[in-house]
Design an enzyme around this catalytic site. Structure first.
Site, short mmCIF file in Angstrom:
data_model
loop_
_atom_site.label_atom_id
_atom_site.label_comp_id
_atom_site.label_asym_id
_atom_site.label_seq_id
_atom_site.Cartn_x
_atom_site.Cartn_y
_atom_site.Cartn_z
N HIS A 1 -6.27 -5.07 -2.13
CA HIS A 1 -4.96 -5.59 -2.51
C HIS A 1 -4.89 -5.69 -4.02
CE1 HIS A 1 -1.31 -7.83 -1.98
NE2 HIS A 1 -1.78 -8.78 -2.74
N GLY B 1 -6.08 -10.10 -8.19
CA GLY B 1 -5.73 -11.50 -8.44
C GLY B 1 -4.88 -11.98 -7.28
N ARG B 2 -4.72 -13.29 -7.20
CA ARG B 2 -4.02 -13.82 -6.03
C ARG B 2 -2.56 -13.34 -5.97
NH1 ARG B 2 -0.13 -17.00 -7.29
NH2 ARG B 2 -0.21 -18.36 -9.11
N SER B 3 -1.98 -13.39 -4.78
CA SER B 3 -0.59 -12.97 -4.59
C SER B 3 0.33 -13.77 -5.50
CB SER B 3 -0.16 -13.23 -3.16
OG SER B 3 -0.49 -12.14 -2.37
N GLY B 4 1.24 -13.10 -6.14
CA GLY B 4 2.24 -13.80 -6.94
C GLY B 4 1.79 -14.10 -8.36
N ILE B 5 0.59 -13.69 -8.74
CA ILE B 5 0.13 -14.01 -10.10
C ILE B 5 0.77 -13.07 -11.12
CG2 ILE B 5 -1.95 -12.58 -10.20
CD1 ILE B 5 -3.25 -15.23 -11.44
N GLY B 6 1.29 -11.93 -10.63
CA GLY B 6 2.02 -11.06 -11.57
C GLY B 6 1.44 -9.68 -11.74
N LYS B 7 0.69 -9.22 -10.74
CA LYS B 7 0.11 -7.87 -10.83
C LYS B 7 1.21 -6.81 -10.93
CE LYS B 7 -2.10 -8.38 -6.91
NZ LYS B 7 -1.92 -9.81 -6.57
N SER B 8 2.21 -6.93 -10.06
CA SER B 8 3.28 -5.93 -10.05
C SER B 8 4.05 -5.93 -11.36
CB SER B 8 4.26 -6.22 -8.91
OG SER B 8 3.60 -6.16 -7.69
N ASP C 1 0.26 -3.02 -4.64
CA ASP C 1 0.03 -3.80 -3.44
C ASP C 1 -1.17 -3.33 -2.62
OD1 ASP C 1 0.87 -6.18 -2.35
OD2 ASP C 1 1.68 -5.16 -0.61
N GLU D 1 7.29 -4.15 -4.94
CA GLU D 1 8.10 -5.35 -4.77
C GLU D 1 8.09 -6.13 -6.06
OE1 GLU D 1 6.62 -8.53 -2.37
OE2 GLU D 1 8.40 -9.73 -2.83
N ARG E 1 -16.61 -13.16 -25.21
CA ARG E 1 -16.45 -13.21 -26.66
C ARG E 1 -16.97 -11.98 -27.40
NH1 ARG E 1 -15.09 -18.45 -28.55
NH2 ARG E 1 -14.78 -17.36 -30.51
#
Lengths: 89, 336
Positions: free
Chosen positions: B157, B172-179, B196, B221, B262
């Site tokens: 995913h 990263g988790r759903s809704g974090i802004g990958k798309s 997705d 999406e 760093r």
């Protein structure tokens, strides 16, 4: 302001990895200013390039200065890091 | 340092168990220039390995280590050998091989099958194909196809974008802004592979290829908008069908305890289908331009491919400087 003079005992001195260790710990104390003094030169102890620029080898003496609300614990942790040879040897 | 990226939903690798001979024939009739010569009853036989075998030694009588479970290819050598035998010898030689549960046989170079082979193939229901390709060409083409079919596969995913030619996997988790990041990169002229759901195939040793499932290809999406068609919206130069995965960027929520990389002397790594992929963790917070950092990561990975690592360069410079100082200090104290 708290300060303490330390001597680098680890083989590589304040090389890349030890330097990154140092700035990571210093960076955890957001409201405390951390500086390193060597031969009259003062650098920001949270800046990786600054710390690397010192090119402090084995046997070099540095003064660590901490200034801020957590200066005591911050200084203690950094001194411990140096005295424990950056936990790398 | 191997660390599971905890919130990317990930399935374990899957390998297909078998391939029906019928499937191989249908997929490759044109490409491999195949015709069915005999044994049509056996098209449901199963191929379970991706390797190919030339049964010269088995035909000659040595069957101890005969890898019969592979697709058997009869080239000029095998056919000429059979031609040179007496009718009885030929029947016996072919019988020795056909006794085994071989999935299918292919005769290359457009050679005619010996009558005994056709007879036995029909009797036992072992498909025999003819190909117009030379043996070398045929084994290359078939090997390619079988490699593909038997390649280990997994689904991840996230989003996969080609950034300056570097295949960058965002997780990263759903809704974090990958798309949204993928979209921003497309806007900046980079190319979307898939959003997705990413299908990952292990192609060669150490090579992961990411593609999108055909159904959702280049559809994305965007929260608050709905589905968008990236190909229509941004044109063909904003997309591509597949890309090697070269780095994973894991997007995380930022908090005070986040520890940044760093120096970048060595990156963390993650692994898919047994292949290690460098992993960078990026916290997201307002005012942080992730697309720009993604571009920098892509270029950094490029430079590493060419053997250029600024952290190592810095180490080298520091060693030089430390040595210089050591020598200088020694000479200063030298009051001879």
């Amino acid at each position: 302001m708290k300060s303490q003079v330390v001597t680098l005992r680890n083989k590589l001195g304040l090389h890349a990895r030890p330097a990154s260790h140092f700035v990571k710990i210093a960076g955890r104390y957001r409201d405390t200013k951390v500086s390193i003094v060597r031969d009259g030169e003062v650098i920001n102890g949270k800046s990786i390039l600054g710390v690397m620029m010192l090119a402090a080898g084995q046997g070099a003496s540095l003064e660590i200065r901490c200034d801020g609300p957590d200066e005591e614990t911050c200084l203690a942790e950094l001194v411990e890091l140096v005295n424990n040879k950056f936990y790398e040897e | 340092m191997n660390q599971e990226t905890e919130d990317s939903t990930r399935q374990t690798g899957r390998v297909i168990d078998f391939l029906e001979v019928k499937q191989l024939f249908e997929d490759n009739e044109e490409r491999l220039r195949l015709t069915l010569l005999a044994g049509g009853d056996g098209l449901a036989r199963q191929i379970e390995v991706k390797h190919i075998h030339r049964p010269g030694l088995a035909l000659a009588g040595y069957i101890d280590l005969f890898t019969f479970e592979r697709v058997q290819v009869l080239g000029n050598t095998e056919i000429n050998f059979l031609r040179g035998l007496s009718d009885e010898q030929r029947a016996a030689s072919i019988g020795r091989v056909m006794e085994f549960a071989i999935p299918c046989l292919v005769i290359t170079n457009g050679n005619d099958p010996p009558a005994e082979l056709v007879e036995q193939a029909n009797a036992r229901g072992i498909p025999v194909f003819g190909s117009l390709h030379s043996t070398t060409d045929f084994t290359h083409l078939l090997g390619d196809y079988l490699d593909d079919q038997f390649a280990p596969t997994t689904t991840v995913h996230g989003s996969l974008v080609d950034v300056y030619g570097t295949g960058m996997l965002f997780t990263g988790r759903s809704g974090i802004g990958k798309s949204e990041i993928a979209l921003d990169l497309v806007e900046r002229g980079h190319r979307l592979v898939t959003d997705d759901i990413i299908r990952i195939d292990k192609k060669a040793e150490g090579v992961l290829i990411g593609t999108s499932p055909e159904l959702t290809r280049h559809i994305m999406e965007v929260r608050g908008v709905g589905l968008i068609d990236v190909r229509r919206m941004f044109g063909v130069r904003g997309i591509r069908v597949q890309k090697r995965i070269e780095v994973e960027v894991h997007l995380e929520e930022w908090d005070d305890s986040f520890e940044w990389e760093r120096i970048g002397l060595d990156y963390e790594s993650t692994s898919y289908l047994g292949v290690d992929v460098p992993l960078l963790r990026l916290p997201i917070f307002p005012g942080k331009n992730i697309s720009m950092i993604a571009e920098v990561i892509a270029l950094q990975i490029h430079l590493r491919v060419y053997g250029l690592n600024p952290a190592e360069e810095m180490q080298r410079r520091m060693s030089e400087e430390m040595n210089r100082r050591k020598v200088r200090n020694y000479l200063i104290r030298d009051y001879e």
